[in-house]
Scaffold this active site. Structure first.
Site, mmCIF file in Angstrom:
data_model
loop_
_atom_site.group_PDB
_atom_site.id
_atom_site.type_symbol
_atom_site.label_atom_id
_atom_site.label_comp_id
_atom_site.label_asym_id
_atom_site.label_seq_id
_atom_site.Cartn_x
_atom_site.Cartn_y
_atom_site.Cartn_z
ATOM 1 N N ILE A 8 3.290 18.129 8.605
ATOM 2 C CA ILE A 8 4.051 17.910 7.365
ATOM 3 C C ILE A 8 5.112 19.006 7.194
ATOM 4 O O ILE A 8 5.486 19.360 6.086
ATOM 5 C CB ILE A 8 3.128 17.810 6.124
ATOM 6 C CG1 ILE A 8 2.221 19.045 5.999
ATOM 7 C CG2 ILE A 8 2.295 16.548 6.168
ATOM 8 C CD1 ILE A 8 1.530 19.121 4.636
ATOM 9 N N ASP A 9 5.587 19.511 8.327
ATOM 10 C CA ASP A 9 6.566 20.602 8.273
ATOM 11 C C ASP A 9 7.852 20.211 7.528
ATOM 12 O O ASP A 9 8.460 21.044 6.845
ATOM 13 C CB ASP A 9 6.896 21.069 9.699
ATOM 14 C CG ASP A 9 7.339 19.928 10.599
ATOM 15 O OD1 ASP A 9 6.642 18.880 10.628
ATOM 16 O OD2 ASP A 9 8.387 20.054 11.260
ATOM 17 N N ASP A 69 3.785 0.295 12.229
ATOM 18 C CA ASP A 69 2.532 -0.225 11.667
ATOM 19 C C ASP A 69 2.250 -1.664 12.094
ATOM 20 O O ASP A 69 1.125 -2.151 11.937
ATOM 21 C CB ASP A 69 2.563 -0.148 10.126
ATOM 22 C CG ASP A 69 2.432 1.277 9.619
ATOM 23 O OD1 ASP A 69 2.203 2.178 10.438
ATOM 24 O OD2 ASP A 69 2.555 1.488 8.391
ATOM 25 N N ARG A 128 -3.509 9.803 3.770
ATOM 26 C CA ARG A 128 -2.276 10.526 4.029
ATOM 27 C C ARG A 128 -1.540 10.827 2.722
ATOM 28 O O ARG A 128 -0.988 11.889 2.507
ATOM 29 C CB ARG A 128 -1.420 9.601 4.894
ATOM 30 C CG ARG A 128 -0.262 10.253 5.493
ATOM 31 C CD ARG A 128 -0.637 10.826 6.838
ATOM 32 N NE ARG A 128 0.327 11.794 7.247
ATOM 33 C CZ ARG A 128 0.010 12.992 7.672
ATOM 34 N NH1 ARG A 128 -1.231 13.367 7.744
ATOM 35 N NH2 ARG A 128 0.940 13.826 8.041
ATOM 36 N N LYS A 137 0.843 -1.206 0.000
ATOM 37 C CA LYS A 137 0.000 0.000 0.000
ATOM 38 C C LYS A 137 0.873 1.249 0.000
ATOM 39 O O LYS A 137 0.673 2.156 -0.794
ATOM 40 C CB LYS A 137 -0.905 -0.005 1.232
ATOM 41 C CG LYS A 137 -1.523 1.343 1.565
ATOM 42 C CD LYS A 137 -2.357 1.263 2.802
ATOM 43 C CE LYS A 137 -2.282 2.320 3.839
ATOM 44 N NZ LYS A 137 -1.423 3.439 3.814
ATOM 45 N N ASN A 138 1.840 1.287 0.902
ATOM 46 C CA ASN A 138 2.587 2.533 1.065
ATOM 47 C C ASN A 138 3.494 2.846 -0.125
ATOM 48 O O ASN A 138 3.850 3.998 -0.338
ATOM 49 C CB ASN A 138 3.396 2.513 2.373
ATOM 50 C CG ASN A 138 2.481 2.679 3.581
ATOM 51 O OD1 ASN A 138 1.296 2.998 3.432
ATOM 52 N ND2 ASN A 138 3.014 2.445 4.769
ATOM 53 N N ILE A 179 7.094 6.525 17.334
ATOM 54 C CA ILE A 179 6.833 7.259 16.080
ATOM 55 C C ILE A 179 5.571 8.127 16.192
ATOM 56 O O ILE A 179 5.553 9.263 15.732
ATOM 57 C CB ILE A 179 6.689 6.281 14.882
ATOM 58 C CG1 ILE A 179 7.867 5.308 14.820
ATOM 59 C CG2 ILE A 179 6.536 7.052 13.562
ATOM 60 C CD1 ILE A 179 9.206 5.900 14.466
ATOM 61 N N ARG A 182 -9.097 0.081 3.609
ATOM 62 C CA ARG A 182 -8.163 1.050 3.021
ATOM 63 C C ARG A 182 -6.820 0.412 2.722
ATOM 64 O O ARG A 182 -6.092 0.872 1.849
ATOM 65 C CB ARG A 182 -7.891 2.186 4.017
ATOM 66 C CG ARG A 182 -8.849 3.321 3.960
ATOM 67 C CD ARG A 182 -8.303 4.478 4.774
ATOM 68 N NE ARG A 182 -6.945 4.766 4.377
ATOM 69 C CZ ARG A 182 -5.984 5.185 5.183
ATOM 70 N NH1 ARG A 182 -6.237 5.399 6.442
ATOM 71 N NH2 ARG A 182 -4.774 5.428 4.733
HETATM 72 C C1 UD1 Z 1 4.371 6.549 6.469
HETATM 73 C C2 UD1 Z 1 3.375 5.442 6.240
HETATM 74 C C3 UD1 Z 1 2.786 4.973 7.561
HETATM 75 C C4 UD1 Z 1 3.880 4.625 8.561
HETATM 76 C C5 UD1 Z 1 4.917 5.744 8.662
HETATM 77 C C6 UD1 Z 1 6.096 5.384 9.524
HETATM 78 C C7 UD1 Z 1 2.533 6.002 4.066
HETATM 79 C C8 UD1 Z 1 1.399 6.510 3.246
HETATM 80 N N1 UD1 Z 1 2.330 5.938 5.378
HETATM 81 O O1 UD1 Z 1 3.624 7.628 7.022
HETATM 82 O O2 UD1 Z 1 1.982 3.834 7.309
HETATM 83 O O3 UD1 Z 1 3.308 4.449 9.828
HETATM 84 O O4 UD1 Z 1 5.394 6.096 7.350
HETATM 85 O O5 UD1 Z 1 6.683 4.224 9.060
HETATM 86 O O6 UD1 Z 1 3.571 5.645 3.557
HETATM 87 N N2 UD1 Z 1 6.649 13.961 11.063
HETATM 88 C C9 UD1 Z 1 6.801 15.294 11.380
HETATM 89 N N3 UD1 Z 1 6.890 16.192 10.367
HETATM 90 C C10 UD1 Z 1 6.820 15.814 9.050
HETATM 91 C C11 UD1 Z 1 6.679 14.452 8.733
HETATM 92 C C12 UD1 Z 1 6.591 13.530 9.762
HETATM 93 O O7 UD1 Z 1 6.860 15.667 12.547
HETATM 94 O O8 UD1 Z 1 6.901 16.681 8.175
HETATM 95 C C13 UD1 Z 1 6.496 12.978 12.152
HETATM 96 C C14 UD1 Z 1 5.081 12.391 12.131
HETATM 97 O O9 UD1 Z 1 4.195 13.199 12.869
HETATM 98 C C15 UD1 Z 1 5.271 11.050 12.757
HETATM 99 C C16 UD1 Z 1 6.687 10.666 12.324
HETATM 100 O O10 UD1 Z 1 7.324 11.875 11.917
HETATM 101 O O11 UD1 Z 1 5.221 11.170 14.149
HETATM 102 C C17 UD1 Z 1 6.723 9.647 11.199
HETATM 103 O O12 UD1 Z 1 6.180 10.205 10.055
HETATM 104 P P1 UD1 Z 1 6.548 9.732 8.590
HETATM 105 O O13 UD1 Z 1 7.716 8.820 8.579
HETATM 106 O O14 UD1 Z 1 6.569 10.960 7.746
HETATM 107 O O15 UD1 Z 1 5.269 8.889 8.246
HETATM 108 P P2 UD1 Z 1 4.230 9.082 7.090
HETATM 109 O O16 UD1 Z 1 4.930 9.370 5.809
HETATM 110 O O17 UD1 Z 1 3.138 9.984 7.519
#
Ligand code: UD1
Length: 416
Positions: free
Chosen positions: A123-124, A304, A92, A22-23, A326, A396
């Site tokens: 998403i900063d 996950d 997401r 999926k991801n 995480i 999903r």
């Molecule tokens: C992706 C996966 C999700 C998985 C995660 C971690 C997809 C669609 N989803 O989510 O299933 O659980 O990786 O393996 O691929 N963060 C920030 N700022 C940012 C981005 C992330 O603070 O700009 C924090 C997030 O709040 C979270 C952590 O970093 O606490 C991990 O996020 P990230 O690795 O970005 O996960 P996703 O891409 O959202």
């Protein structure tokens, strides 16, 4: 609203074939926009997130055909348009259109992405990455407008190895001028899969799978082709299920290398299994040992898989702990597990599980995708008939879950 009805207690035997990740797939569909005319994605899972991404492709005037999990996308007449909120909020991964529309049109307009409510999930880091490439980001209420006169390669250090930010920056940088270097990049297999796709389009990327990724931007990318890698989260979920209630259950078409952290943890719990090149055969373990888990970025233990693994630990002989590093809010599903009879205590991001506890059926609510998977496993081992509500979240991410489980002997069905 449809519910899942699960009659617990049946040993599961036979084969389960693992679908495309999926991801990966949810990043590869937006990545197809980077091609001037055509691209092909093989092994695309039939899941809700993909249905919504295809709707977004239609909004952007892409043509596509899907046959037997093979998706051909024609971007010849691609046009830029704001991504409607009712589509972007479904998942997401809609944030990947930020990177690809920015790369193609130097402008993206999209609302804050949706996805499971398991933490704040800002998403900063994505935004900082786009800004480093020369973009200006305006946020109006829930809407992000990301614009650039030109995109220029940059040296970007991520404060955290975010999966989404790493992929989004790769996507945007693929058509920027010059070289981009991402330091402290995430190393998940899905990132390698996306990089392989970009390479097939003619993009020069090195280092995917390591902490430093280098991308040479190009004006023209085309004819991308990729096979979506096996879903390591789906595979791990079913392997854990096998340890709970399998009888020579064979999980096929997976990539063993992507499962090392989970398989190692199963061994620590005293669970044995047989591995072949791309399959795992596993049976119910009668004495599961307790353990400690700390979720980490890849190659560490995946967040996950934390929820399904906790269902397993409710059956372990002793006290286990799980430290979730995480996400801030990923133990909601344990409230439902308690309704089945589990004994757990949550203190902020630490969960303590007191096992073993017999589980008995109840009516449960699915709070998020992977929490839902944990509850499906719990329903399969509980006595009696368990009903799960809000199951669209599970659909999903798990392709044909009812068919796959029915084929190995589970009594599970969707009822209206
Ligand atoms: C992706 C996966 C999700 C998985 C995660 C971690 C997809 C669609 N989803 O989510 O299933 O659980 O990786 O393996 O691929 N963060 C920030 N700022 C940012 C981005 C992330 O603070 O700009 C924090 C997030 O709040 C979270 C952590 O970093 O606490 C991990 O996020 P990230 O690795 O970005 O996960 P996703 O891409 O959202």
């Amino acid at each position: 609203m449809p519910k899942l009805k699960i009659e617990g207690g049946n040993l599961l035997t036979g084969n389960i074939q693992i679908s495309g990740s999926k991801n990966s797939a949810v990043a590869l569909l937006p990545a197809a926009l980077l091609c001037d005319t055509k691209s092909k994605i093989l092994n695309v899972p039939k899941i809700r997130d993909i249905e919504y991404l295809l709707k977004i492709l239609e909004v952007l005037n892409c043509k596509y055909e899907i046959n037997n999990q093979e998706l051909e996308i024609d971007t010849t007449n691609l046009k830029n348009a704001p991504i409607p909120e009712n589509l972007s909020e479904q998942m997401r991964a809609s944030y990947y259109f930020m990177g690809t529309l920015l790369a193609r049109f130097h402008r993206a307009e999209i609302s804050f992405p949706g996805g499971c409510v398991i933490g704040a999930r800002p998403i900063d880091l994505h935004i900082k990455g786009f800004e480093a490439l020369g973009a200006k980001v305006t946020i109006i209420k829930n809407k992000y407008i990301i614009e650039a006169e030109e995109l220029k390669g940059a040296h970007i250090h991520l404060d955290f190895a975010s999966v989404g930010a790493t992929i989004n920056i790769m996507l945007a940088a693929s058509r920027a001028q010059g070289q981009t270097i991402i330091e402290n990049a995430a190393r998940e297999p899905e990132i390698v899969n996306v990089a392989e796709f970009l390479i097939s389009t003619g993009c020069n990327i090195t280092g995917a799978g390591s902490s430093t990724i280098k991308i040479e931007g190009s004006n023209s990318l085309d004819n991308g082709i990729i096979k979506v890698c096996p879903d390591r989260i789906e595979a791990s979920t079913y392997i854990i299920m096998g340890a709970l209630i399998g009888k020579n259950l064979c999980i096929k078409d997976l990539n063993i290398k992507h499962l090392e952290a989970v398989l190692k943890k199963l061994s620590e719990c005293g669970i044995s299994y047989e591995t072949k090149e791309n399959e795992v055969i596993i049976s119910k373990c009668n004495k599961i040992l307790p353990t400690t888990i700390v979720t980490e970025t890849y190659p560490g233990f995946p967040t996950d898989i934390q929820p399904p693994f906790v269902t397993l630990l409710t059956q372990s002989e002793g006290i286990s702990t799980v430290l979730e590093t995480i996400y801030e809010s990923r133990f909601k599903y344990t409230e439902s597990l308690k309704l089945l009879g589990s004994k757990t205590i949550t203190e902020q991001n630490l969960l303590t599980i007191y096992g073993p506890t017999p589980l008995a059926s109840n009516n449960l609510y699915v709070p998020d995708l992977r929490g839902g998977a944990a509850l499906v496993l719990a329903g399969l081992i509980a006595t009696g008939t368990t009903y799960l509500d809000n199951i669209s979240l599970i659909l999903r991410g798990y392709e044909d879950i009812v068919e796959k489980l029915t084929n190995v002997g589970a009594k599970i069905e969707i009822i209206e």
